[in-house]
Design an enzyme around this catalytic site. Structure first.
Site, mmCIF file in Angstrom:
data_model
loop_
_atom_site.group_PDB
_atom_site.id
_atom_site.type_symbol
_atom_site.label_atom_id
_atom_site.label_comp_id
_atom_site.label_asym_id
_atom_site.label_seq_id
_atom_site.Cartn_x
_atom_site.Cartn_y
_atom_site.Cartn_z
ATOM 1 N N ARG A 168 0.793 -1.233 0.000
ATOM 2 C CA ARG A 168 0.000 0.000 0.000
ATOM 3 C C ARG A 168 0.828 1.287 0.000
ATOM 4 N NH1 ARG A 168 -3.414 -3.000 -2.345
ATOM 5 N NH2 ARG A 168 -5.219 -3.721 -1.159
ATOM 6 N N ASP A 172 -6.624 -1.044 4.780
ATOM 7 C CA ASP A 172 -6.036 -0.494 3.564
ATOM 8 C C ASP A 172 -6.360 0.986 3.367
ATOM 9 O OD1 ASP A 172 -4.623 -2.725 2.826
ATOM 10 O OD2 ASP A 172 -6.302 -3.602 1.714
ATOM 11 N N SER A 182 -13.204 -11.984 -0.976
ATOM 12 C CA SER A 182 -12.480 -10.775 -1.328
ATOM 13 C C SER A 182 -10.991 -11.141 -1.308
ATOM 14 C CB SER A 182 -12.787 -9.673 -0.312
ATOM 15 O OG SER A 182 -11.749 -8.716 -0.333
HETATM 16 N N1 ARG Z 1 -5.978 -8.166 6.458
HETATM 17 C C1 ARG Z 1 -4.890 -7.932 5.569
HETATM 18 C C2 ARG Z 1 -4.335 -6.561 5.795
HETATM 19 O O1 ARG Z 1 -4.966 -5.735 6.363
HETATM 20 C C3 ARG Z 1 -5.249 -8.205 4.126
HETATM 21 C C4 ARG Z 1 -6.182 -7.245 3.493
HETATM 22 C C5 ARG Z 1 -6.556 -7.721 2.146
HETATM 23 N N2 ARG Z 1 -7.321 -6.761 1.438
HETATM 24 C C6 ARG Z 1 -8.389 -7.076 0.687
HETATM 25 N N3 ARG Z 1 -8.936 -6.128 0.037
HETATM 26 N N4 ARG Z 1 -8.853 -8.301 0.589
HETATM 27 O O2 ARG Z 1 -3.235 -6.298 5.397
#
Ligand code: ARG
Length: 415
Positions: free
Chosen positions: A94, A123, A174
């Site tokens: 990110r 995120d 997802s």
């Molecule tokens: N829980 C993980 C994190 O916060 C993975 C997030 C994955 N994102 C998604 N849009 N499926 O880093």
């Protein structure tokens, strides 16, 4: 002329709908930016789709090398593993995306950036904090956090605007992918009691279907960076890709994590991270051999700090810079080779060697050639145990319960 917004575009339903929505709601022309951090995707198709759904421009940046060099390998050197389980794949990608979104926005004269995150995850924090740090004047728009549409309504919106709804929308999960791992959420996985069904996994074989013969791999490190696989020199991206395949075939790298999100909720996350798990394991094995006990103890604390900081979206903080300097310095002698055995879902270190090894056979051996002065232990133990001995004489032996008071054999009090 309309103002422009740079949208981090994945090609999925939400970001495709966002292209239209940003125009409708804010009157913005959308420049779609797709960043390749090792997600297995047809990027020219993604680019075409962005234009088809209404982007005025669509860019694809291959950021795999940058990702590995500036994010993945430093995290490996730090042994960063969030809550001891998650190698931080998504979390590491990110800040790089935030940087590239900002660069693109400045180059294109855009007034805003946008991303497809909802308001429930980590995120959004990582993108927003990153962009705010690098370009405080850019406006940040997160359509999916604002529009308040359900999944069904989003699909309806797409159909109404002639936006193709990908078949993958029928997938209940997802998913987010990059070189360092694959994250899977939602659907049946939201019940933490349910074992992840097989269709969740695409990078790793089920351990019971993995080959019956173990596969040995040798990973060569220089200053904490993996540079060879089975003796062959490889660049970082290739090394990770190959190891993902190889370890994945043996069912290595599945993770089932009840994770503490920054926004205060626990979530159940499934990860596949074959290369990351093997490399972290190998790297730690080499550190165990080349760092002193004190260095190792201290570095473990730093590893927790680094992992939390990456997870919590604080990549661009000066604390990260300070910790990175420490981590880099700690890797001066972390060079050598580690041998691992991959077999039916597990990976074990079975050998390690280094020119800087602190393991000294003539001190460790119980055979001939032993140079350890056993008689010196007597004096050492005398002084080491002195405070305990004195304290026991004054406080423990006089205690009515004696040593039992320390051994915790007391029954819990009633009532
Ligand atoms: N829980 C993980 C994190 O916060 C993975 C997030 C994955 N994102 C998604 N849009 N499926 O880093």
């Amino acid at each position: 002329m309309s103002d422009k917004v740079v949208l981090a575009y994945s090609g999925g339903l939400d970001t495709s709908v966002a292209v239209k929505w940003l125009k409708e709601k804010y009157g913005l022309d959308v420049i779609a930016l797709t960043i390749d951090v090792g997600n297995e995707r047809d990027f020219s198709a993604v680019r075409q789709k962005a234009l088809k759904v209404g982007a005025v421009k669509a860019l694809v940046i291959d950021a795999k090398d940058l990702f590995v060099k500036y994010f993945v390998f430093p995290a490996l050197q730090a042994d960063a593993l969030y809550e001891g389980q998650y190698p931080l794949a998504t979390a590491l990608s990110r800040p790089l995306m935030a940087k590239l979104m900002v660069d693109t926005a400045l180059a294109e004269g855009a007034t805003a950036v946008a991303h497809g995150c909802t308001g429930k995850g980590n995120d959004q924090v990582r993108f927003d904090v990153g962009v705010n740090a690098l370009a405080p004047d850019l406006k940040i728009i997160a359509p999916a956090r604002e529009w308040g549409m359900t999944r069904e309504e989003t699909i309806g919106y797409a159909q109404k605007h002639d936006i193709p709804v990908p078949i993958t929308v029928s997938s209940p999960y997802s998913i987010d992918e990059c070189l360092w791992g694959r994250a899977i959420e939602c659907g049946v996985l939201e019940d933490p009691w349910v074992e992840p069904p097989d269709d969740v996994f695409t990078w790793t074989k089920s351990p019971d279907q993995a080959p019956d013969k173990p596969r040995y791999v040798e990973i060569g490190f220089e200053k904490g960076i993996p540079i060879t696989l089975d003796g062959q020199k490889l660049d970082g991206v290739n090394l990770i890709q190959r190891l993902n395949e190889l370890a994945g075939k043996h069912g290595v790298g599945r993770i089932d994590h009840i994770e503490n999100r920054l926004v205060g909720i626990k979530s159940r996350e499934i990860y596949e991270a074959p290369a990351a798990m093997v490399l972290l394991q190998a790297h730690q094995a080499l550190e165990a051999m080349t760092l002193s006990k004190d260095q190792l103890r201290f570095k473990q604390k730093v590893a927790v700090e680094c992992a939390d900081l990456v997870y919590n979206g604080l990549w661009f903080s000066q604390l990260n810079r300070d910790l990175s300097a420490y981590v880099l310095s700690s890797q001066r002698y972390v060079s050598g080779t580690v041998r691992l055995k991959l077999f039916k879902g597990s990976s074990s270190v079975v050998g390690r060697k280094s020119l800087h090894s602190l393991y000294n056979l003539s001190l460790a051996t119980y055979d001939k050639g032993d140079q350890f002065d056993q008689s010196a232990s007597v004096g050492f133990i005398h002084l080491w145990g002195l405070p305990v001995k004195i304290q026991a004489q004054v406080q423990l032996l006089g205690d009515k319960e004696g040593p039992l008071s320390i051994m915790g054999t007391k029954e819990p009090e009633e009532g």
